[in-house]
Design an enzyme around this catalytic site. Sequence first.
Site, short mmCIF file in Angstrom:
data_model
loop_
_atom_site.label_atom_id
_atom_site.label_comp_id
_atom_site.label_asym_id
_atom_site.label_seq_id
_atom_site.Cartn_x
_atom_site.Cartn_y
_atom_site.Cartn_z
N CYS A 85 0.83 -1.20 0.00
CA CYS A 85 0.00 0.00 0.00
C CYS A 85 0.87 1.26 0.00
CB CYS A 85 -0.94 0.01 1.21
SG CYS A 85 -0.09 -0.02 2.80
N GLU A 112 -3.29 0.28 -3.87
CA GLU A 112 -2.45 -0.90 -3.64
C GLU A 112 -1.68 -1.19 -4.93
OE1 GLU A 112 -2.19 -2.85 -0.88
OE2 GLU A 112 -3.83 -2.15 0.36
#
Length: 495
Positions: free
Chosen positions: A442, A488
């Site tokens: 992330c 992500e």
Amino acid sequence: MALAAARSRSVIFVQRKIMYTSKQACLLFSTNDTILADQRKLPSQTQWRKSHNKPPTTALSWEERLADVVTPLWRLSYDEQLELKQKHQEGILSQLSTHISGDLQSQASSPATSKLNFPVLPILPSPVRDGYRNKSTFSVNRGVDGNPKTVGYYVGTGRKRNIVSVNGDHLLNIPEKHKLVARCYQDFIRLSSLEPCLLFNTGGHWREVTVRTNTKGHTMAIVYFHPQTLTPEEVAVYKADLVEYFMGGPGSVCQLDSLFFQESTMTRCTHEESPYQLLHGQPHIYEEVLGFKFRISAEAFFQVNQAAAEVLYSTVRDLCVPNLEEGEGRTKVGGTLLDVCCGTGAIGITISPRVDRIIGIELIQQAVEDARHNVALNNVLNCEFIPGKAEVVLPGLMSQLSLACGGPVAAVVNPSRAGLHHKVVRALRNQPAIRRLVYVSCKPAGEAMRNFRELCCEPDSQKKLTGQAFSPTLAVPVDMFPHTPHCEVVLLFER
């Protein structure tokens, strides 16, 4: 040669499949205000924040200021948001390419000329753009009108001592059910004789509230409370008031399926440190992802965007264990998947039909219990989950991996923003049985970049990185968080 050709075919198939999915999603979300990449260059995140398109802070309403904090990209169309994130991720990943090529001097002199030496596919959009969060935490502090019992989100900083709690009803990423619970909780604490706990050293009791929901609308609320000097009997009275308000009083409009209460003298604490007390309803809610059902407990980690989680997990699945048979057929590839930082087992369970064995490692004991429950819930027989620190468990496990596992071995890692411990990277790098590694990040510009470099650098005996180097062969950004700068990134490393 045969292995290289097979690897090449598998990567090409995964690229085709993901790009086809991306094209479908782009068609689904196409609008009249689409801005194509060759028509307009979007600024970086920093440049965008400073852009003249954003009015000066003094001219903004409190709602706009809050939106700029929580959802900084809310002024952009969704196509613009995706293009901004795509360019940002490509810029970050070009640093990895530059490092691998050894052209560090070129990067220092002209970062903009850094070239990617592996493909970054078009960012996969979220199927849901607004109200996608299935978990929201609302804080308590002084509102714009000075009322200390205001439930919302913070604007300002502690350093400047100008924190104000602003109602979040206008935020695009928060679902209406969460906003309703927050409003009702605010009404409740304003009726209470107890003061809110704004700073631990100044007293007060009522703290934040967390709301969790699933796609079926089931709702869990968790109220956090500082007991200060109250006796257990006194606390019990206020817990009863809370139940009465949400079950039989005005708060019943929220239709809560679960109401939890946690007493804590710390900002954050685990269930083991201070148990979550179920005051009413069911102890869990459940969610489905890619046909599998998952139990969500009060503190369990679950991706905050369920629809985008299906996009993410299907991408991870296809990169970890490519299904070479196109169409509706499903061929079991076999072998073993090592799932590091496995959480409640979502990635491993969704991949389980394609492999012989899943081995998951997770630090949080409650998450391991949830993972084991989820395996039983879905009648999955080839998964096992090991509790403990990955840097402690993994080195010992690696010595057994080659002997215990027949067939190919792949690994997937999904760490926190802090990245992987260097001992975990070393164990993965030095295990020759692992030919394919998928890294879900992330924040690839942070500590994850250090992990990437250690996976891909030349063998280094001083760092005990003696195994053959990995190479990045594909990256796929997935937009899990519309209206924010975050997404992500799934990276495939092979050797």
